[in-house]
Write a protein that holds these residues in place. Structure first.
Motif, PDB file in Angstrom:
ATOM      1  N   THR A  90      31.827  21.341 -64.723  1.00 33.48           N
ATOM      2  CA  THR A  90      30.448  20.855 -64.705  1.00 33.48           C
ATOM      3  C   THR A  90      30.257  19.954 -63.478  1.00 33.48           C
ATOM      4  OG1 THR A  90      31.060  19.021 -66.162  1.00 33.48           O
ATOM      5  CG2 THR A  90      30.139  21.003 -67.188  1.00 33.48           C
ATOM      6  N   PRO A  91      30.101  20.537 -62.291  1.00 27.51           N
ATOM      7  CA  PRO A  91      29.859  19.701 -61.114  1.00 27.51           C
ATOM      8  C   PRO A  91      28.594  18.877 -61.276  1.00 27.51           C
ATOM      9  CG  PRO A  91      30.292  22.007 -60.508  1.00 27.51           C
ATOM     10  CD  PRO A  91      30.092  21.972 -61.985  1.00 27.51           C
ATOM     11  N   ASP A  92      28.555  17.726 -60.608  1.00 24.55           N
ATOM     12  CA  ASP A  92      27.352  16.902 -60.684  1.00 24.55           C
ATOM     13  C   ASP A  92      26.143  17.651 -60.139  1.00 24.55           C
ATOM     14  OD1 ASP A  92      28.788  14.832 -61.773  1.00 24.55           O
ATOM     15  OD2 ASP A  92      29.088  13.797 -59.863  1.00 24.55           O
ATOM     16  N   SER A  93      26.348  18.429 -59.071  1.00 21.81           N
ATOM     17  CA  SER A  93      25.261  19.189 -58.466  1.00 21.81           C
ATOM     18  C   SER A  93      25.759  20.576 -58.098  1.00 21.81           C
ATOM     19  CB  SER A  93      24.726  18.496 -57.202  1.00 21.81           C
ATOM     20  OG  SER A  93      24.206  17.216 -57.489  1.00 21.81           O
ATOM     21  N   VAL A  94      24.918  21.575 -58.324  1.00 20.87           N
ATOM     22  CA  VAL A  94      25.190  22.948 -57.918  1.00 20.87           C
ATOM     23  C   VAL A  94      24.059  23.362 -56.981  1.00 20.87           C
ATOM     24  CG1 VAL A  94      25.491  25.339 -58.665  1.00 20.87           C
ATOM     25  CG2 VAL A  94      26.369  23.457 -60.082  1.00 20.87           C
ATOM     26  N   VAL A  95      24.402  23.715 -55.750  1.00 17.58           N
ATOM     27  CA  VAL A  95      23.386  23.979 -54.730  1.00 17.58           C
ATOM     28  C   VAL A  95      23.525  25.408 -54.223  1.00 17.58           C
ATOM     29  CG1 VAL A  95      22.300  23.179 -52.612  1.00 17.58           C
ATOM     30  CG2 VAL A  95      23.574  21.563 -54.048  1.00 17.58           C
ATOM     31  N   PRO A  96      22.679  26.328 -54.673  1.00 17.32           N
ATOM     32  CA  PRO A  96      22.707  27.687 -54.140  1.00 17.32           C
ATOM     33  C   PRO A  96      21.906  27.775 -52.848  1.00 17.32           C
ATOM     34  CG  PRO A  96      21.115  27.558 -55.919  1.00 17.32           C
ATOM     35  CD  PRO A  96      21.722  26.183 -55.781  1.00 17.32           C
ATOM     36  N   LEU A  97      22.453  28.458 -51.861  1.00 21.31           N
ATOM     37  CA  LEU A  97      21.771  28.668 -50.582  1.00 21.31           C
ATOM     38  C   LEU A  97      21.582  30.158 -50.334  1.00 21.31           C
ATOM     39  CD1 LEU A  97      23.608  25.965 -48.415  1.00 21.31           C
ATOM     40  CD2 LEU A  97      21.377  25.772 -49.549  1.00 21.31           C
ATOM     41  N   LEU A  98      21.220  30.891 -51.382  1.00 22.30           N
ATOM     42  CA  LEU A  98      21.031  32.333 -51.294  1.00 22.30           C
ATOM     43  C   LEU A  98      19.596  32.638 -50.872  1.00 22.30           C
ATOM     44  CD1 LEU A  98      23.219  31.717 -53.664  1.00 22.30           C
ATOM     45  CD2 LEU A  98      22.813  34.091 -54.306  1.00 22.30           C
ATOM     46  N   ASN A  99      19.399  33.856 -50.345  1.00 17.77           N
ATOM     47  CA  ASN A  99      18.056  34.353 -50.081  1.00 17.77           C
ATOM     48  C   ASN A  99      17.512  35.038 -51.327  1.00 17.77           C
ATOM     49  OD1 ASN A  99      18.220  33.572 -47.328  1.00 17.77           O
ATOM     50  ND2 ASN A  99      19.333  35.448 -46.852  1.00 17.77           N
ATOM     51  N   GLY A 100      16.192  35.027 -51.470  1.00 14.17           N
ATOM     52  CA  GLY A 100      15.569  35.681 -52.614  1.00 14.17           C
ATOM     53  C   GLY A 100      14.936  34.677 -53.560  1.00 14.17           C
ATOM     54  N   LEU A 101      14.491  35.178 -54.713  1.00 12.35           N
ATOM     55  CA  LEU A 101      13.759  34.356 -55.676  1.00 12.35           C
ATOM     56  C   LEU A 101      14.378  34.301 -57.059  1.00 12.35           C
ATOM     57  CD1 LEU A 101      10.114  35.599 -54.889  1.00 12.35           C
ATOM     58  CD2 LEU A 101      11.147  33.442 -54.145  1.00 12.35           C
ATOM     59  N   ASP A 102      15.202  35.275 -57.413  1.00 10.62           N
ATOM     60  CA  ASP A 102      15.625  35.405 -58.809  1.00 10.62           C
ATOM     61  C   ASP A 102      16.890  34.632 -59.171  1.00 10.62           C
ATOM     62  OD1 ASP A 102      13.478  36.969 -59.383  1.00 10.62           O
ATOM     63  OD2 ASP A 102      14.558  38.869 -59.367  1.00 10.62           O
ATOM     64  N   HIS A 103      17.704  34.268 -58.195  1.00 10.45           N
ATOM     65  CA  HIS A 103      19.008  33.677 -58.513  1.00 10.45           C
ATOM     66  C   HIS A 103      18.935  32.313 -59.212  1.00 10.45           C
ATOM     67  CE1 HIS A 103      18.011  32.315 -54.401  1.00 10.45           C
ATOM     68  NE2 HIS A 103      18.592  31.187 -54.762  1.00 10.45           N
TER      69      HIS A 103
END
Length: 356
Positions: A90-103
């Motif tokens: 359980t990280p304090d923050s999860v930061v996705p840097l993916l392209n798109g809208l659904d992730h």
């Protein structure tokens, strides 16, 4: 802080190197084949930033605590990548840097409100495990919390407060958002704001720009309205932007698709000035290329074509927005993607001005 990079491609390696140089502990989560060839050092090559070599550990599976998990894989690889992260983490923050809208929706299912919404503008290419060429002077990250809204959800998925019913507790917030005494969404918003501010400081100290945003949908759309038409047009042309411009019909489709993307963004209450967007497209260097075109040309499958196009076309249908140019460019790009049995020569490289 301890940072894990899930996806050691161009973006992940450049980000990891910047964080490690700033004194943070960085661990790269790699596939077995890449880890076997990785020598424990991220090598950055850049005419603008200078060459840099920083040590960073690599693991095939992340089962140690970290403060921040950066998700930098492409959308088709997301599920497989997340399988390399221990479920109990359980990280304090999860930061996705993916392209798109659904992730963001699938990531929130896994990580709850610890997941932020992010996008990055950078020109970087992995040339070998642990080796990256960083061609842009800039590296700009946009971040927003998901408290109070779900980026990537359409109106049909949202309840009165923008949350889907399964995510709302008695007061409209999920259990993770409430404190021990049953605090409401203000507490979750305060926690999200603190995470956002802390990450902005970390990125600034690492020499990376960071723009905190109030609206998570804006973070995703403001990149996508530029990237989507550009990616489709360069893929359809099988060449960089200069090739697109030399074909009047395709150049007109590119400009029309950009306007249409802005119209679809408006259905998510994200206002983008299409005149500024067209000016940006007009002033990009002719050598500007996209990772979608490179992947299609190289025979990489699956590509992120579906992740880029399907959410936008779906919203257009749901809101009765006419998108003939986007539809036509998506059709042409899909035709280029289809004959993938024999990989085509990889003619494109990351160069200054590229959008990925």
């Amino acid at each position: 802080m301890r940072h894990a990079i899930l996806g050691a491609g161009g973006v992940g390696l450049a980000l990891g190197a910047a964080l490690a140089r700033a004194g943070h502990e960085v661990v790269l989560v790699m596939r077995e084949s890449s880890r076997a060839r990785y020598r424990g050092v991220i090598d950055v090559h850049s005419k603008l930033h200078g060459d840099l070599a920083v040590e960073a550990r690599a693991v095939e599976r992340l089962d140690e605590p970290v403060d921040v998990l950066w998700v930098t894989v492409k959308a088709p690889a997301l599920d497989a990548a997340l399988a390399r992260v221990a479920p109990r983490l359980t990280p304090d923050s999860v930061v996705p840097l993916l392209n798109g809208l659904d992730h963001p929706r699938s990531l929130r299912t896994r990580f709850g409100p610890r997941q932020l919404v992010g996008a990055i503008l950078i020109e970087a290419e992995r040339t070998a495990p642990g080796r990256v060429t960083w061609n842009s002077l800039y590296a700009e990250v946009s971040l927003a919390t998901t408290d109070g809204d779900h980026a990537g959800d359409g109106p049909e998925d949202r309840g009165p407060a923008g949350d889907s019913p399964e995510d709302r507790g008695p007061a409209g917030d999920s259990p993770e958002d409430r404190g021990p005494a049953g605090d409401g969404p203000e507490r979750g918003a305060d926690a999200g704001g603190r995470r956002l501010g802390g990450l902005a400081e970390v990125l600034a100290d690492a020499g990376l720009g960071c723009t905190p945003e109030r609206d998570p949908a804006s973070v995703l759309w403001r990149k996508l309205v530029l990237l989507l038409p550009l990616a489709l047009a360069t893929t359809a042309a099988d060449g960089p932007l200069g090739i697109v411009r030399r074909r009047p019909e395709l150049s007109a489709l590119l400009r029309d698709a950009a306007r249409e993307a802005c119209a679809v963004a408006a259905t998510d209450t994200v206002v983008v000035d299409d005149r500024n967007l067209l000016h940006t497209l007009d002033t990009l260097p002719g050598r500007t290329d996209t990772s979608l075109h490179r992947d299609v040309a190289a025979g990489v499958r699956p590509t992120e074509l579906a992740a880029l196009t399907e959410p936008v076309l779906r919203r257009a249908r749901d809101h009765h927005v006419a998108v003939p140019a986007l539809t036509e460019l998506a059709r042409r790009a899909a035709e280029r993607e289809r004959p993938a049995e024999v990989p085509a020569p990889h003619r494109s490289t990351y160069r200054k001005g590229e959008t990925s």
